[in-house]
Motif scaffolding. Structure first.
Motif, PDB file in Angstrom:
ATOM      1  N   HIS A 110       0.826  -1.200   0.000  1.00 44.51           N
ATOM      2  CA  HIS A 110       0.000   0.000   0.000  1.00 44.51           C
ATOM      3  C   HIS A 110       0.867   1.260   0.000  1.00 44.51           C
ATOM      4  O   HIS A 110       0.680   2.120  -0.869  1.00 44.51           O
ATOM      5  CB  HIS A 110      -1.076   0.071   1.079  1.00 44.51           C
TER       6      HIS A 110
ATOM      7  N   HIS B  71      -6.938  -2.274   4.383  1.00 45.84           N
ATOM      8  CA  HIS B  71      -8.087  -2.152   3.482  1.00 45.84           C
ATOM      9  C   HIS B  71      -7.997  -3.135   2.319  1.00 45.84           C
ATOM     10  O   HIS B  71      -8.945  -3.273   1.558  1.00 45.84           O
ATOM     11  CB  HIS B  71      -8.306  -0.709   3.010  1.00 45.84           C
ATOM     12  N   HIS B  72      -6.865  -3.812   2.186  1.00 45.52           N
ATOM     13  CA  HIS B  72      -6.774  -4.868   1.174  1.00 45.52           C
ATOM     14  C   HIS B  72      -7.252  -6.206   1.725  1.00 45.52           C
ATOM     15  O   HIS B  72      -7.274  -7.189   1.005  1.00 45.52           O
ATOM     16  CB  HIS B  72      -5.339  -4.991   0.666  1.00 45.52           C
TER      17      HIS B  72
HETATM   18 CU   LIG Z   1      -4.080   0.143  -0.482  1.00 47.42          CU
END
Ligand SMILES: [Cu+2]
Lengths: 570, 231
Positions: free
Chosen positions: A268, A317-318
């Motif tokens: 990220h 959030h993944h």
């Molecule tokens: Cu991300």
């Protein structure tokens, strides 16, 4: 008020060297043999080495993309087998991310400009800089080997246990390639951090730095903190594959979700490695072609750091649909939405910079304006995806694909192209042909939107990513997307031709063809090997447009750039 | 500070300031910050493995105690002592450079290297015994030896070998750096005015020692020795 004192100040920055007559010494004509390039420790030459090599990998990644879009023109899998298609999207992702986007702006424009912008003769560690390019080449060679011998099909994310146990493609050589290339990124980051801290010219305090330098600095922090984690993670995948150590294999007691945590802890923030430098470029371009100081300089500087820091706190959030606890999900969701705040701060500040500016719609400016629009779409759809309930619907659909392409291609690539045009005269001492460059910029903008906007709709309607067959009702949008991709391909090919053409036949560039502020515009185009005859002393704010030109010249000198006179901000 | 003029130096001639620095002070500051930044990346390298350790130890505490009891805490303890002493000799070598005591500097570099080598030899014997007892993860790993905890114990040993292996690799690199430092020191490149090279090499050495200080209790001292579990 003119304050920058440098030996370059004694010469007229707008003088163009006459075509005939003796050749002035520049970094480009300082040696012509292959050794003078491959063993160079000049940051500018290393930047050119990177420029050539990342362009090569961009072309390769583009071929993979072209094949995919060709296949997707029809709902049936009539051109490629599904396993070939799996390899194509994997190799496309790996090549574009690790061999193009991550090094793009930092290693090319950052390498070339950052030392000049801070008034230094080179990066702090020139040999390490060259080493990082060689490491990149070795990692790239491993990738080419993989591509030529059958490829990998794990997706660029290497999710376990598929990658570590079940895939029977070239996972280990590819892992080695990514592992090695990571060190190139780490060394670049380390070099930049030390350079910004220790090599700034006298008087150049942190808040006088161009925002491009701030962006490089924040990016370097992410490279240095994030990349080692990816390296260790990839190492564990390799060990798992070779020795079945069980660390990510659920049948051996391991936890595959741990891989996802470690992987996204790097990957990220890596998204910000791939966008922050672009934001730095945009600040420079918009300020120059509005002939105004960037609105809210310190807000942009701090929002850059804020994005770098917050970027490390959102990886979860993944994992919204990967068995992560719902409470962790809520926290990750909220922090992910918070990233929108500093991003929006930048967008609003750039927009405010236009206000009452003297706007010139040159090619770099067209890219910059395109960036603002496309990045805003990409960023806002990121907020959609950060909402857990929405994400459950959109996970692994084309909506996600469209979202990150709007950020990566619509954002970073637009910025890279804008920056390349903006500093092309500085890098090579030649102007690119403006009309065709504008035409290419428009082509890219249209092609890009035609390619990726339909993918938002496809994803929203539920078309999953990574499939090469799809229900016939999705065909219209897919054809639009494939058609857009061909327009985009033309748009990317044009600059290859006209930029190379300009090297020989382009109009000679003056030291400061845009009337821009910044130390890089006070030295000749192209610069001499050591950038400055002697180290400049800086007392002027960044982007001091509307004040007198940075450079004092002899008495009676008239600045040929009209913008200084009728700038309404004075 | 201006670059030292060479003739002031008692022994040897340190290389001049690199062309792209304003002065020696700037160069030394850059070199120091470069090493600190590098050590931060090292923390992140090991950090991923520490994370894996914490996750699995919390998941399988019994298996970790059981597997830990198969490690030889005496050898691990010996190696801890060896590295602590090597950090002392490293510091004394730097002190030797600062006080222009060439002999102190050179001998302490040698001691540091010997201690580093001792560490690696002990590690070699430890690894060999793990191999002989089928505790090396891979096809020959003896899953039966741990009852129901076989696969989980294998994860412990995977982490053990990954962490100590990465650490041992750093020790080997450290010995390479020390060889370089020794050669430079013998040529007289380190003086009381100019010892950043040996100083930042020392930083690296201390860092690698420090990693071991964490590894030793985490891997060797999980309580099995006191509770009688295992053995
Ligand atoms: Cu991300």
């Amino acid at each position: 008020m003119s304050n920058t004192i440098s030996p370059a100040a004694h010469q007229d920055p707008h003088r163009v060297e006459p075509d005939s007559g003796r050749e002035t010494s520049t970094y480009l004509n300082n040696g012509y043999g292959w050794k003078s390039w491959l063993f160079t420790i000049d940051h500018k030459r290393i930047a050119i080495l990177y420029l050539v090599s990342i362009s090569f990998f961009f072309a390769i990644g583009g071929v993979f993309a072209t094949l995919m879009r060709l296949e997707l023109a029809t709902p049936k899998g009539d051109m490629l087998q599904s396993d070939t298609y799996n390899k194509l999207f994997t190799m496309h992702g790996l090549v574009m991310i690790f061999f193009f986007l991550v090094p793009s702006i930092p290693a090319v424009l950052g390498n070339f400009l950052m030392p000049i912008m801070i008034g230094a003769k080179d990066l702090a560690f020139p040999k390490i800089n060259l080493l990082s390019w060689y490491i990149y080449v070795v990692g790239g060679a491993a990738t080419l080997y993989v591509a030529l011998t059958g490829g990998v099909d794990t997706g660029w994310t290497f999710y376990t246990p598929y990658s570590s146990t079940y895939a029977n493609t070239h996972v280990v050589p590819m892992a080695i390639g990514v592992f090695i290339t990571g060190f190139s990124s780490i060394l670049t980051g380390l070099n930049f951090i030390v350079t910004v801290h220790k090599m700034r010219a006298p008087g150049l305090t942190w808040f006088k730095l161009p925002l491009f330098v701030w962006a490089q600095y924040a990016t370097s922090l992410i490279m240095v903190l994030g990349t080692p984690v990816l390296a260790t993670t990839i190492l564990l995948v390799g060990l798992e594959r070779l020795f079945h150590i069980g660390i990510f294999d659920p049948t051996l007691g391991g936890d595959p979700v741990l891989f996802q945590h470690l992987f996204w802890f790097y990957s990220h923030p890596a998204v910000y490695i791939m966008i922050l430098p672009g934001m730095g470029v945009i600040s420079e371009i918009i300020s120059c072609f509005s002939k105004k100081r960037v609105f809210g300089y310190s807000f942009i500087a701090f929002s850059t750091l804020a994005i770098a820091v917050l970027g490390f706190l959102v990886w979860g959030h993944h994992l919204f649909v990967s068995s992560q606890s719902a409470y962790a999900g809520i926290v990750f969701s909220v922090i992910s939405m918070l990233v929108a705040v500093p991003s929006a701060v930048k967008v609003f500040n750039w927009t405010a910079t236009f206000y009452k500016g003297t706007i010139e719609l040159t090619t770099p400016m067209m890219y910059a304006v395109g960036f603002i629009g496309l990045f805003t779409i990409g960023g806002l759809t990121g907020v959609f995806l950060a909402i857990m309930s929405v994400d459950v619907h959109l996970t692994d659909t084309y909506f996600v694909v469209a979202h990150f392409h709007y950020v990566m291609v619509g954002g970073m690539l637009m910025a890279y192209m804008g920056g390349l045009h903006f500093w092309w005269p500085k890098m090579f001492g030649r102007m690119y042909p403006e009309f065709i460059a504008k035409f290419a910029a428009v082509t890219i903008f249209i092609g890009f939107n035609l390619t990726f906007f339909p993918q938002f709709l496809l994803g929203y309607m539920g078309m999953p990513r990574r499939y090469h067959v799809y229900p016939p009702e999705f065909q219209l949008l897919n054809i639009l997307s494939s058609a857009g991709a061909s327009v985009l391909a033309v748009g990317y090919m044009l600059p290859v031709f006209y930029l190379l053409w300009s090297l020989k036949w382009g109009k000679k560039a003056s030291a400061n063809p845009w009337g821009a502020k910044g130390l890089e515009w006070t030295i000749p185009s192209p610069p001499i090997t050591h950038n400055f005859e002697s180290i400049p002393v800086v007392t002027e704010e960044a982007y001091a447009y509307g004040s007198e030109p940075t450079i004092t010249v002899g008495p009676g000198h008239q600045n040929p750039n009209p913008h200084y006179k009728d700038d309404p901000i004075v | 500070m201006t670059p030292l003029s060479d003739h002031v130096l008692p022994a040897g001639v340190p290389p001049p300031t690199a062309h792209h620095f304003i002065d020696l002070h700037q160069q030394e500051e850059a070199e120091k910050l470069g090493m600190w930044t590098f050590l931060i990346t090292e923390v992140m390298f090991f950090g991923a493995l520490f994370t894996a350790y914490v996750v699995y130890r919390n998941m399988y505490p019994e298996a970790f105690m059981l597997a830990s009891s198969k490690l030889d805490w005496k050898l691990g303890g010996l190696n801890t002592l060896v590295l602590i002493v090597s950090s002392l000799t490293m510091a004394m070598a730097i002190r030797g450079a600062q006080t222009a005591k060439r002999g102190v500097m050179l001998w302490n570099i040698v001691f540091t290297m010997i201690l580093g080598a001792v560490f690696l030899v002990v590690k070699y014997f430890e690894y060999m015994s793990k191999w002989e007892h089928h505790l090396m993860p891979g096809p020959s790993f003896d899953v039966e030896a741990f009852g129901a905890w076989g696969p989980q114990a294998r994860i412990f040993f995977s982490i053990y070998f990954a962490m100590t292996g990465l650490h041992a690799f750093h020790m080997v690199v450290g010995l390479g750096i020390m060889t370089w430092v020794f050669l430079k020191a013998r040529k007289g490149h380190f003086t009381p005015q100019r010892y950043v090279g040996i100083e930042i090499s020392g930083l690296y050495w201390h860092f690698v020692d420090l990693v071991w200080i964490f590894l030793f209790p985490m891997l060797y001292l999980l309580g099995a020795h006191t509770t009688g579990l295992g053995h």
